[in-house]
Design a protein around this motif. Structure first.
Motif, PDB file in Angstrom:
ATOM      1  N   ALA A  88      39.428  17.236 -45.038  1.00 57.82           N
ATOM      2  CA  ALA A  88      38.082  17.735 -45.322  1.00 57.82           C
ATOM      3  C   ALA A  88      37.359  16.804 -46.292  1.00 57.82           C
ATOM      4  CB  ALA A  88      38.142  19.152 -45.874  1.00 57.82           C
ATOM      5  N   GLU A  89      38.073  16.308 -47.292  1.00 61.14           N
ATOM      6  CA  GLU A  89      37.473  15.382 -48.252  1.00 61.14           C
ATOM      7  C   GLU A  89      37.104  14.067 -47.570  1.00 61.14           C
ATOM      8  OE1 GLU A  89      36.046  13.919 -51.899  1.00 61.14           O
ATOM      9  OE2 GLU A  89      36.488  15.943 -51.226  1.00 61.14           O
ATOM     10  N   ALA A  90      37.977  13.573 -46.707  1.00 61.47           N
ATOM     11  CA  ALA A  90      37.689  12.328 -45.985  1.00 61.47           C
ATOM     12  C   ALA A  90      36.459  12.490 -45.102  1.00 61.47           C
ATOM     13  CB  ALA A  90      38.904  11.904 -45.156  1.00 61.47           C
ATOM     14  N   TYR A  91      36.346  13.633 -44.404  1.00 59.46           N
ATOM     15  CA  TYR A  91      35.166  13.876 -43.562  1.00 59.46           C
ATOM     16  C   TYR A  91      33.893  13.864 -44.408  1.00 59.46           C
ATOM     17  CZ  TYR A  91      38.673  15.764 -40.257  1.00 59.46           C
ATOM     18  OH  TYR A  91      39.749  15.941 -39.445  1.00 59.46           O
ATOM     19  N   LYS A  92      33.943  14.504 -45.573  1.00 62.53           N
ATOM     20  CA  LYS A  92      32.787  14.525 -46.471  1.00 62.53           C
ATOM     21  C   LYS A  92      32.435  13.119 -46.935  1.00 62.53           C
ATOM     22  CE  LYS A  92      33.599  19.133 -48.331  1.00 62.53           C
ATOM     23  NZ  LYS A  92      34.057  19.885 -49.518  1.00 62.53           N
ATOM     24  N   MET A  93      33.451  12.299 -47.183  1.00 60.25           N
ATOM     25  CA  MET A  93      33.220  10.937 -47.657  1.00 60.25           C
ATOM     26  C   MET A  93      32.590  10.072 -46.568  1.00 60.25           C
ATOM     27  SD  MET A  93      36.629  10.434 -49.972  1.00 60.25           S
ATOM     28  CE  MET A  93      36.150   8.909 -50.794  1.00 60.25           C
ATOM     29  N   LEU A 108      38.332   8.825 -38.283  1.00 64.10           N
ATOM     30  CA  LEU A 108      38.108  10.124 -38.912  1.00 64.10           C
ATOM     31  C   LEU A 108      37.204  11.023 -38.087  1.00 64.10           C
ATOM     32  CD1 LEU A 108      37.867   9.031 -42.640  1.00 64.10           C
ATOM     33  CD2 LEU A 108      39.651  10.458 -41.608  1.00 64.10           C
ATOM     34  N   LEU A 109      36.187  10.464 -37.452  1.00 60.47           N
ATOM     35  CA  LEU A 109      35.337  11.292 -36.603  1.00 60.47           C
ATOM     36  C   LEU A 109      36.101  11.778 -35.371  1.00 60.47           C
ATOM     37  CD1 LEU A 109      31.893   9.479 -36.905  1.00 60.47           C
ATOM     38  CD2 LEU A 109      32.672  11.572 -38.054  1.00 60.47           C
ATOM     39  N   TRP A 110      37.010  10.961 -34.845  1.00 52.72           N
ATOM     40  CA  TRP A 110      37.869  11.402 -33.739  1.00 52.72           C
ATOM     41  C   TRP A 110      38.735  12.574 -34.209  1.00 52.72           C
ATOM     42  CZ3 TRP A 110      43.184  11.689 -33.614  1.00 52.72           C
ATOM     43  CH2 TRP A 110      43.728  12.082 -32.385  1.00 52.72           C
ATOM     44  N   ARG A 111      39.342  12.446 -35.403  1.00 51.67           N
ATOM     45  CA  ARG A 111      40.208  13.507 -35.929  1.00 51.67           C
ATOM     46  C   ARG A 111      39.409  14.777 -36.166  1.00 51.67           C
ATOM     47  NH1 ARG A 111      44.721  15.192 -34.919  1.00 51.67           N
ATOM     48  NH2 ARG A 111      43.672  17.155 -34.926  1.00 51.67           N
ATOM     49  N   GLU A 112      38.195  14.642 -36.705  1.00 51.08           N
ATOM     50  CA  GLU A 112      37.357  15.815 -36.942  1.00 51.08           C
ATOM     51  C   GLU A 112      37.031  16.520 -35.621  1.00 51.08           C
ATOM     52  OE1 GLU A 112      33.569  17.067 -39.627  1.00 51.08           O
ATOM     53  OE2 GLU A 112      33.349  15.238 -38.453  1.00 51.08           O
ATOM     54  N   LYS A 113      36.722  15.743 -34.594  1.00 53.32           N
ATOM     55  CA  LYS A 113      36.449  16.331 -33.263  1.00 53.32           C
ATOM     56  C   LYS A 113      37.678  17.079 -32.769  1.00 53.32           C
ATOM     57  CE  LYS A 113      37.303  14.082 -29.756  1.00 53.32           C
ATOM     58  NZ  LYS A 113      38.098  14.120 -28.597  1.00 53.32           N
ATOM     59  N   GLU A 114      38.860  16.495 -32.922  1.00 53.97           N
ATOM     60  CA  GLU A 114      40.093  17.163 -32.499  1.00 53.97           C
ATOM     61  C   GLU A 114      40.304  18.454 -33.273  1.00 53.97           C
ATOM     62  OE1 GLU A 114      42.507  15.974 -29.927  1.00 53.97           O
ATOM     63  OE2 GLU A 114      40.518  15.180 -29.496  1.00 53.97           O
ATOM     64  N   ASP A 115      40.026  18.433 -34.577  1.00 52.48           N
ATOM     65  CA  ASP A 115      40.150  19.643 -35.394  1.00 52.48           C
ATOM     66  C   ASP A 115      39.180  20.719 -34.905  1.00 52.48           C
ATOM     67  OD1 ASP A 115      42.125  18.490 -36.951  1.00 52.48           O
ATOM     68  OD2 ASP A 115      40.779  18.012 -38.619  1.00 52.48           O
ATOM     69  N   LEU A 116      37.964  20.329 -34.626  1.00 56.90           N
ATOM     70  CA  LEU A 116      36.957  21.294 -34.161  1.00 56.90           C
ATOM     71  C   LEU A 116      37.349  21.908 -32.815  1.00 56.90           C
ATOM     72  CD1 LEU A 116      33.692  19.424 -35.165  1.00 56.90           C
ATOM     73  CD2 LEU A 116      34.627  21.506 -36.219  1.00 56.90           C
TER      74      LEU A 116
END
Length: 119
Positions: A88-93, A108-116
């Motif tokens: 979450a901190e990395a996404y904010k950064m 990180l954007l790929w990982r965030e998409k996977e999390d979503l």
């Protein structure tokens, strides 16, 4: 530390392929050399062109969440420290511009998409 920028940059582990080695081999080697982590399994996310305006370099980006401790083997000219960030901190950064290295942003954007998507 990145000499071209004259400052430290937050980025995922990375390195040049040696004599045409496969992207996967480079990914395993660099994670161990830079972060003292021996990957058990990696997943290829994508390949990207770093800066098509002046360079034809293509890099592979990988995901790994299964590894064992190893020993760091930095090159003589490498200056780096390992920093663990909460996702979450990395996404904010990324969103605030603190993390702006292209390969790191893509990962990180790929990982965030996977999390979503709950994957």
């Amino acid at each position: 530390y990145r000499h071209a920028l004259g400052k430290e940059v937050l980025e995922i582990p990375a390195g040049k392929r040696e004599n045409g080695e496969a992207f996967e081999v480079t990914a395993y080697r660099e994670l161990e050399e830079e972060c003292a982590l021996k990957p058990q399994k990696i997943k290829k996310i994508t390949e990207i062109c770093v800066s098509p305006g002046y360079d034809d370099e293509i890099i592979g980006i990988f995901y790994c969440d299964s590894f064992t401790d190893s020993v760091q083997h930095l090159d003589d000219d490498e200056e780096l420290s390992v920093l663990w960030l909460d996702k979450a901190e990395a996404y904010k950064m990324v969103k605030s511009g603190e993390i702006y290295d292209a390969k790191t942003v893509v990962a990180l954007l790929w990982r965030e998409k996977e999390d979503l998507l709950g994957r």
